[in-house]
Scaffold this active site. Structure first.
Site, short mmCIF file in Angstrom:
data_model
loop_
_atom_site.label_atom_id
_atom_site.label_comp_id
_atom_site.label_asym_id
_atom_site.label_seq_id
_atom_site.Cartn_x
_atom_site.Cartn_y
_atom_site.Cartn_z
N ASP A 198 10.90 32.54 10.62
CA ASP A 198 9.76 33.34 10.30
C ASP A 198 10.90 33.82 8.68
OD1 ASP A 198 11.39 36.03 10.65
OD2 ASP A 198 11.18 34.88 12.29
N HIS A 528 7.58 25.49 15.28
CA HIS A 528 6.77 27.07 14.84
C HIS A 528 7.50 27.22 13.50
CE1 HIS A 528 4.88 30.65 14.73
NE2 HIS A 528 6.22 31.55 14.93
N ASP A 577 4.86 20.67 21.64
CA ASP A 577 5.35 19.49 20.52
C ASP A 577 4.19 20.63 19.67
OD1 ASP A 577 6.33 19.50 17.87
OD2 ASP A 577 5.99 17.38 18.64
N GLU A 586 9.77 26.81 18.54
CA GLU A 586 10.62 27.62 17.32
C GLU A 586 12.34 26.78 16.81
OE1 GLU A 586 10.71 31.72 14.99
OE2 GLU A 586 11.01 31.99 17.23
#
Length: 604
Positions: A198, A528, A577, A586
């Site tokens: 993020d 991710h 994956d 992540e």
């Protein structure tokens, strides 16, 4: 990683040398018939003098194995040693030891019946490119600066994300309905590293990642060109997160009190009080709400906010700024002095406000909640004592229960061991007897980790069950302690343990995958991540080489991919994956940092 409880010139210091060409991928052999069990090993390979182990998933009868070259010629052979049923992988396994083979070459494979391992190499210097690429991850994660094609290639180049980031404090009602007063200022918090997949930037977690890189530098100052440039990019950001002098803020004070059976992170905030927050550090700067997948950082239009200061963040700043002051002295004395002043202000602020904890009150960013900061106080005092020799810092660390407690596995919520590592390995005014005792504590922790290999069929220094979020990072943090024990004792068993850990990460695991992108025949491809997401947008790139997946998670299976696996996978097999698998796949700065440390240590 407990995340979702729901600039210097880039070329300076030799950055062009940091990006190795990724290894070419080749497909694994077709799925073997039932009588030909899978053979798993480090898909990168082995240095000639290191232990060499493969794992074959087979029953009780010892299986014959052969080592063959690229032309299929048999170079060595033997029988595997049965381990038996393995809780972590959920199958019976046998171990193949071919350590005696030391001839350099490539295209080797281990053959068992009609089944073959991935191809691998035996050669010196195997880990130096991995160390460079693992460090390059941090450049890719930079905020506030363009990622240049001349350095990373056109594929991974992008404009600066959040190029000029001036943020005000969160104010108003949070998702619980709690009212926050905010603060009377904005801060320029440009720079630093995006934490993970993020766009949040966190002082807690940035701290442990930065400390780990600087600890690698402290062990071998000339080993990795560009490391200090990268570390400074983050350190400058952490300094910008410090609360200005003369600031009073209204924040929750005290430990949250969860209801019976309620997790601590779900508890409402404790009562608010107005404090002198001068010198504290804000917990994070992040978006008001989660950005969708995919969203490259330069396209992020969310409002950016500072979130309330915490004692844990303040002590992360104190520890890393004290470490910075020590390392940059003689390199950039003005920067070193600035870091030391910030560290001492932060430590004093934490002493004044010892119970200001993060709350799980805000969407759009991870909480990093930690209601026991005794280890952060010990860590910060240790760094300040080693840097300054101050009697007050010595008294603070010696009064801590962590000073005489056993060392353990480092991580962002448990930072006592970094303090012990600093005291045990850096010159200080601590008496020799105490230094020796602390060194013994680290060696004892390494021995405990090695002892856990006996209960693990894939022979890694890790428990047989209970794989948490970021298990690969946890394993590599243990490998760092093993490496330090090897430095302190010279005993080769600790290098063998480090090899066992890196073998698992690079393919000796039941998922038959290298968890490091670009390394091995089959490696992680779909983390991710909001920018490395070609499965969601073909115009976006996959991960560059050297990025570590968080790895199997059997204890917090809350994302949509993990939820389908829950109850149907052995601990080491709870992985996928897939870009949506944020608890399994992540990537994060606190996981790649020990990969840098371990790869540098192995390359030494």
């Amino acid at each position: 990683m407990r995340r979702r409880h729901l600039p210097l010139p880039a070329r300076e210091g030799g950055w062009l040398a940091l990006f190795a060409v990724p290894l070419l991928a080749s497909p694994l052999p077709a799925a073997a018939a039932p009588q030909d069990p899978p053979v798993n090993l480090n898909q990168l390979g082995f240095e000639p003098g290191d232990p060499k182990t493969a794992i074959v998933e087979a029953g009780a009868a010892p299986r014959d194995w052969q080592l063959v070259d690229a032309a299929g010629r048999v170079l060595a052979s033997g029988k595997a040693l049965p381990f038996g049923p393995d809780i972590a992988s959920g199958v019976e396994v046998q171990r193949i030891d071919f350590s005696g083979f030391r001839i350099a070459g490539g295209g080797y494979r281990i053959r068992v019946g009609g089944s073959e391992s991935a191809p691998f190499a035996i050669r010196p210097g195997l880990y130096a490119p991995l160390a460079r690429d693992a460090l390059a991850f941090f450049y890719h994660q930079r905020a506030g600066t363009p990622i240049e094609a001349a350095i990373v290639g056109e594929k991974w180049a992008r404009p600066a994300g959040h190029a000029h980031e001036v943020a005000k404090c969160f104010a108003g009602r949070d998702e619980r309905g709690t009212e926050w007063a905010g603060c009377p200022y904005s801060l320029d918090v440009t720079g630093g590293w995006y934490d993970a997949g993020d766009h949040g930037k966190y002082v807690v977690n940035g701290g442990i990642a930065l400390w780990t890189l600087l600890a690698a530098h402290g062990r071998r100052p000339l080993a990795m060109p560009g490391l200090l440039d990268e570390a400074r990019h983050e350190m400058e950001f952490l300094l910008r997160m410090q609360v200005p002098a003369g600031t009073r803020l209204t924040v929750p004070v005290g430990k949250p009190k969860p209801a019976p059976g309620q997790p601590a992170w779900q508890a409402p905030p404790p009562p608010f009080a107005t404090i002198d927050a001068s010198g504290m550090a804000h917990q994070k700067v992040a978006d008001r709400a989660w950005t969708k997948l995919p969203t490259p950082p330069q396209d992020d239009t969310q409002e950016r906010l500072l979130y309330p200061p915490t004692t844990a963040a303040t002590l992360n700043l104190a520890a890393t700024a004290a470490q910075c002051a020590r390392i940059w002295k003689g390199i950039d004395d003005a920067f070193a002095a600035r870091c030391l002043a910030a560290a001492e202000r932060a430590f004093a602020a934490a002493r004044r406000n010892p119970e200001v904890h993060a709350t799980n009150s805000f969407t759009g960013s991870g909480g990093y909640g930690d209601n026991d900061v005794s280890d952060e106080f010990y860590w910060a005092a240790a760094e300040l004592f080693v840097t300054t020799g101050g009697a007050g810092y010595r008294a603070s660390l010696e009064a801590s229960p962590h000073f005489r407690a056993p060392a353990g596995e480092p991580g962002w919520p448990q930072v006592a061991t970094p303090g012990t590592i600093t005291l045990a390995t850096q010159p200080s005014a601590l008496p020799r007897a105490e230094t020796d005792r602390l060194r013994g504590s680290l060696v004892a922790a390494a021995d405990r980790f090695l002892a856990e290999e006996a209960g693990n069929g894939y022979r890694i220094p890790y428990p047989a069950s209970g794989y948490p979020w970021g298990s690969n990072g946890a394993l590599l943090n243990r490998a760092m302690v093993l490496g330090i024990a090897g430095d302190l004792t010279g005993d080769s068993k600790y290098r063998a343990g480090v090899i066992d850990a890196i073998d698992y990460v690079l393919g000796r695991n039941p998922n038959r995958v290298s968890y490091v992108s670009g390394y091995g025949a089959v490696s992680m491809r779909h983390p991710h991540h909001r920018f490395w997401a070609p499965s969601l947008d073909p115009k976006l790139p996959g991960p560059p080489p050297g990025v570590l997946s968080g790895g199997p998670n059997s204890t917090g299976m809350i994302d949509p991919v993990a939820a389908k696996l829950k109850g149907h996978c052995a601990p080491q097999r709870c992985w996928a994956d897939e870009v949506e698998a944020y608890v399994l796949n992540e990537v994060a700065i606190n996981w790649n940092a020990p990969l840098v440390w371990v790869a540098m240590w192995l390359a030494d």
